[in-house]
Design a protein around this motif. Structure first.
Motif, PDB file in Angstrom:
ATOM      1  N   ALA A 156     -12.822   0.345  -8.322  1.00  0.00           N
ATOM      2  CA  ALA A 156     -12.733  -0.272  -6.995  1.00  0.00           C
ATOM      3  C   ALA A 156     -14.055  -0.159  -6.246  1.00  0.00           C
ATOM      4  O   ALA A 156     -14.485  -1.122  -5.593  1.00  0.00           O
ATOM      5  N   SER A 190     -16.151  -3.393  -5.119  1.00  0.00           N
ATOM      6  CA  SER A 190     -16.347  -3.655  -3.689  1.00  0.00           C
ATOM      7  C   SER A 190     -17.755  -3.355  -3.203  1.00  0.00           C
ATOM      8  O   SER A 190     -18.134  -3.789  -2.124  1.00  0.00           O
ATOM      9  N   THR A 208      -4.003   0.751  -5.556  1.00  0.00           N
ATOM     10  CA  THR A 208      -4.673   0.119  -4.435  1.00  0.00           C
ATOM     11  C   THR A 208      -5.610   1.150  -3.833  1.00  0.00           C
ATOM     12  O   THR A 208      -5.207   2.271  -3.536  1.00  0.00           O
ATOM     13  N   CYS A 231     -11.396   0.814   0.493  1.00  0.00           N
ATOM     14  CA  CYS A 231     -12.838   1.044   0.411  1.00  0.00           C
ATOM     15  C   CYS A 231     -13.529   0.609   1.696  1.00  0.00           C
ATOM     16  O   CYS A 231     -13.256  -0.480   2.212  1.00  0.00           O
ATOM     17  N   VAL A 255      -8.700  -2.892  -2.407  1.00  0.00           N
ATOM     18  CA  VAL A 255      -9.013  -3.331  -3.763  1.00  0.00           C
ATOM     19  C   VAL A 255      -7.843  -2.960  -4.675  1.00  0.00           C
ATOM     20  O   VAL A 255      -7.414  -1.808  -4.706  1.00  0.00           O
ATOM     21  N   THR A 256      -7.345  -3.956  -5.407  1.00  0.00           N
ATOM     22  CA  THR A 256      -6.267  -3.724  -6.365  1.00  0.00           C
ATOM     23  C   THR A 256      -6.867  -3.554  -7.747  1.00  0.00           C
ATOM     24  O   THR A 256      -7.658  -4.389  -8.193  1.00  0.00           O
ATOM     25  N   VAL A 257      -6.507  -2.467  -8.396  1.00  0.00           N
ATOM     26  CA  VAL A 257      -6.947  -2.187  -9.770  1.00  0.00           C
ATOM     27  C   VAL A 257      -5.705  -2.268 -10.643  1.00  0.00           C
ATOM     28  O   VAL A 257      -4.715  -1.577 -10.388  1.00  0.00           O
ATOM     29  N   ALA A 306     -10.581  -3.974 -11.596  1.00  0.00           N
ATOM     30  CA  ALA A 306     -10.369  -4.436 -10.226  1.00  0.00           C
ATOM     31  C   ALA A 306     -10.098  -5.936 -10.278  1.00  0.00           C
ATOM     32  O   ALA A 306     -10.900  -6.695 -10.816  1.00  0.00           O
ATOM     33  N   MET A 357      -9.523  -8.221  -4.085  1.00  0.00           N
ATOM     34  CA  MET A 357     -10.083  -7.496  -2.952  1.00  0.00           C
ATOM     35  C   MET A 357      -9.849  -8.322  -1.702  1.00  0.00           C
ATOM     36  O   MET A 357     -10.214  -9.502  -1.652  1.00  0.00           O
TER      37      MET A 357
END
Length: 190
Positions: free
Chosen positions: A136, A140, A155, A158, A167-169, A175, A178
């Motif tokens: 993430a 980002s 989630t 950041c 940011v979703t991983v 990632a 975002m």
């Protein structure tokens, strides 16, 4: 298939936001002074979320499912929730990166509700909360301040410039999304 309802909404965004506990209020994704002070304290201590996760996992012999850093009485504290011995535990990590205590996590803590499923997901994908945070931050180009695992993703909140980005991983550790946090979110006192 087990349903978590709103707990997994937006890959856990709602859950992450419910964890954020600083002495200020975040509006429309702006990075508040409380978050800025926390990030500054983490930078000064050379403490990263990944290091705090590593210390908490070593101390608890468990697997991290969420993390949040905050200033309390001008002192940096990072809380990492882990699943250890089948229970959700809150591990406190000090500014030196040392785990200083462990207790049962609060019963209403969101990460405890999905923690066991999140651990299964991470184990199957051969990933960790620390790796998700690193992905993430790289995606980002910002610094993580909180993270929350769900049954199918992580989630990470950041700080990017003057904004808070979510940011979703995914379960592969990549990632995938975002978004700027746009909710008017009251954040409880620290």
């Amino acid at each position: 298939m087990r349903s978590f309802g709103w707990r997994t909404f937006c890959g856990g965004c709602a859950a992450v936001l419910s964890l954020l506990m600083l002495s200020t209020v975040a509006f429309a994704g702006k990075l508040t002074d409380g978050w800025k002070d926390t990030l500054k304290a983490m930078d000064e201590a050379k403490l990263t979320p990944a290091k705090a996760v590593e210390a908490a996992e070593a101390h608890s012999k468990g697997k991290a499912v969420s993390i949040m850093g905050m200033l309390k009485d001008k002192k940096l504290t990072v809380t990492v929730n882990v699943i250890a011995e089948g229970k959700c535990k809150a591990v406190t990590v000090d500014s030196a990166g040392k785990a200083t205590g462990m207790a049962d996590a609060k019963a209403d803590d969101m990460s405890c509700g999905t923690g066991a499923d999140a651990v299964k997901m991470m184990d199957a994908a051969k990933t960790t909360l620390g790796k998700a945070i690193a992905a993430a931050e790289e995606h980002s180009k910002g610094k993580a301040v909180a993270a929350m695992s769900a049954a199918d993703s992580v989630t990470v909140a950041c700080a990017v410039g003057d904004k808070m980005m979510m940011v979703t991983v995914d379960k592969t550790g990549k990632a995938t999304k975002m978004d700027e946090e746009k909710e008017k979110t009251p954040i409880k006192g620290g």
